[in-house]
Design a protein around this motif. Structure first.
Motif, short mmCIF file in Angstrom:
data_model
loop_
_atom_site.label_atom_id
_atom_site.label_comp_id
_atom_site.label_asym_id
_atom_site.label_seq_id
_atom_site.Cartn_x
_atom_site.Cartn_y
_atom_site.Cartn_z
N THR A 83 30.54 34.18 90.38
CA THR A 83 31.75 34.35 91.16
C THR A 83 31.41 34.13 92.63
OG1 THR A 83 32.43 36.03 89.57
CG2 THR A 83 33.74 35.83 91.56
N GLU B 7 36.94 32.75 95.00
CA GLU B 7 37.69 33.35 93.90
C GLU B 7 39.13 33.65 94.29
OE1 GLU B 7 37.73 35.22 89.91
OE2 GLU B 7 36.51 33.71 90.94
N ASP C 94 38.07 41.53 96.43
CA ASP C 94 38.01 41.27 94.99
C ASP C 94 37.28 42.40 94.27
OD1 ASP C 94 38.52 39.75 92.68
OD2 ASP C 94 36.53 38.84 92.76
N HIS D 185 37.01 43.07 90.47
CA HIS D 185 35.73 42.47 90.10
C HIS D 185 34.71 43.50 89.62
CE1 HIS D 185 32.93 39.15 89.85
NE2 HIS D 185 32.01 39.88 90.48
#
Length: 362
Positions: A33, A17, A44, A49
């Motif tokens: 993901t 990602e 992330d 996220h």
């Protein structure tokens, strides 16, 4: 969760990602993901996220083909709405991180915002400019100047080939970010040139007395500070402080009206940016005061500016509903006013203190 290579359809590769390298891990919650390692997965998650994990399932999960055009149209509309929401959420989150100086945390959110914008508008649409500018600013903060230059060159091309867009606003934003880039490079003359262009375009769109235009003057003052041109720095800071004081005073008047009660005047990113700006100017005034050989002979202008900035900070936090901080800064401003300028801001400061006390002790 590790990814088994046989689980991928033939000819497909799962990419990280964040870095787009081959992925070896999968988010165990959304399962759509992927990451190259645990470090990128954690970065992330901490950045964006966690907020969008479940939202990504709908837009990244392949759907069976439908023979009915109406069903396909409905799914496309729903996908675009979700993409728009994720784009705005990740953009706002990245802006908040940048405003706090947390550039590493900002990067994943900025990247996601850009990715969503590309999915919505295409890869060369002018609507991508805000996302590229934000990514460039985060890159500058991290010292990734080559990546920042790449983003800004794309912005220049998009603006140049889109005559129908609001070029004045985009050019103001572009020159502001270019100024930051050249400042990071240590090329202060080029930085000043771009900030001057920023001020020009901002004043064309928003007016000379706008806080948007004042932002360009603030950045110019920061450059002069680095060049040790203290007099110019303090002069520009004074203009910026006066502009913000007038703006916040107007908002305070609106806040007192019944129809505006409960209104949010600053989002999290804006609040962090304004607070940082005011604190930088306050610290500069303190340094200017401390540089004087005798506190009692310090020019009243410097102390008046400290009172003005304290009042600005008090109004900012009051408008953000942090009445305890508003009261602290209000009392600080009152101390400066009582000792050095008893007639200038006393009434408005006293009124703010009373309002803050009322909220804290109803």
């Amino acid at each position: 969760m590790s990814i088994h290579p046989l689980a991928n359809p033939k000819g497909t590769k799962k990419l990280c990602e964040l870095c787009q390298k081959p992925a070896h891990l999968q988010c165990t919650k959304c399962r759509v993901t992927f990451y190259c390692d645990v470090t990128h997965q954690q970065e992330d998650w901490n950045s964006i996220h966690e907020k969008v994990c479940e939202l990504l399932i709908f837009i990244r999960t392949p759907v069976p083909f439908s023979c009915f055009q109406a069903e396909r149209d409905i799914h496309q509309i729903q996908t675009l709405k979700r993409l728009e929401y994720i784009k705005d959420l990740s953009h706002g989150t990245a802006k908040s991180w940048v405003s706090e100086g947390k550039y590493r945390e900002a990067m994943p959110a900025a990247q996601l915002s850009l990715r969503c914008a590309i999915d919505i508008y295409g890869s060369d649409a002018v609507e991508l400019v805000p996302a590229y500018l934000l990514l460039a600013e985060a890159s500058i903060g991290l010292g990734s100047l080559i990546q920042a230059e790449s983003c800004l060159s794309k912005v220049e091309w998009m603006v140049m080939k889109s005559p129908g867009c609001n070029r004045t606003v985009l050019l103001h934003l572009l020159h502001r970010t270019l100024g930051r880039l050249y400042s990071a490079k240590g090329d202060y003359n080029s930085a000043l040139l771009h900030f001057a262009n920023d001020v020009y375009y901002a004043s064309e769109e928003f007016g000379l007395d706008s806080v948007v235009t004042a932002g360009g003057y603030f950045l110019m003052a920061n450059i002069f500070m680095k060049q040790e041109k203290t007099d110019i720095t303090i002069s520009l800071y004074s203009e910026v402080a006066s502009t913000w004081h007038a703006h916040l005073s107007n908002l305070m008047e609106c806040c007192s009206q019944e129809e505006h009660k409960g209104k949010q005047y600053f989002d999290e990113a804006e609040r962090a940016e304004v607070n940082r700006m005011l604190c930088v100017m306050f610290e500069a005034q303190e340094q200017d005061v401390d540089a004087q050989p005798d506190y009692q002979t310090t020019p009243s202008h410097s102390l008046g500016q400290k009172a003005l900035l304290s009042h600005c900070l008090a109004m900012l936090w009051f408008l953000c509903n942090d009445h305890e901080k508003a009261l602290d800064f209000g009392r600080m401003a009152e101390d400066f006013i009582e000792e050095y300028e008893p007639n200038s801001l006393a009434d408005s400061i006293q009124s703010l203190i009373q309002q803050a006390e009322t909220h804290l002790n109803p």
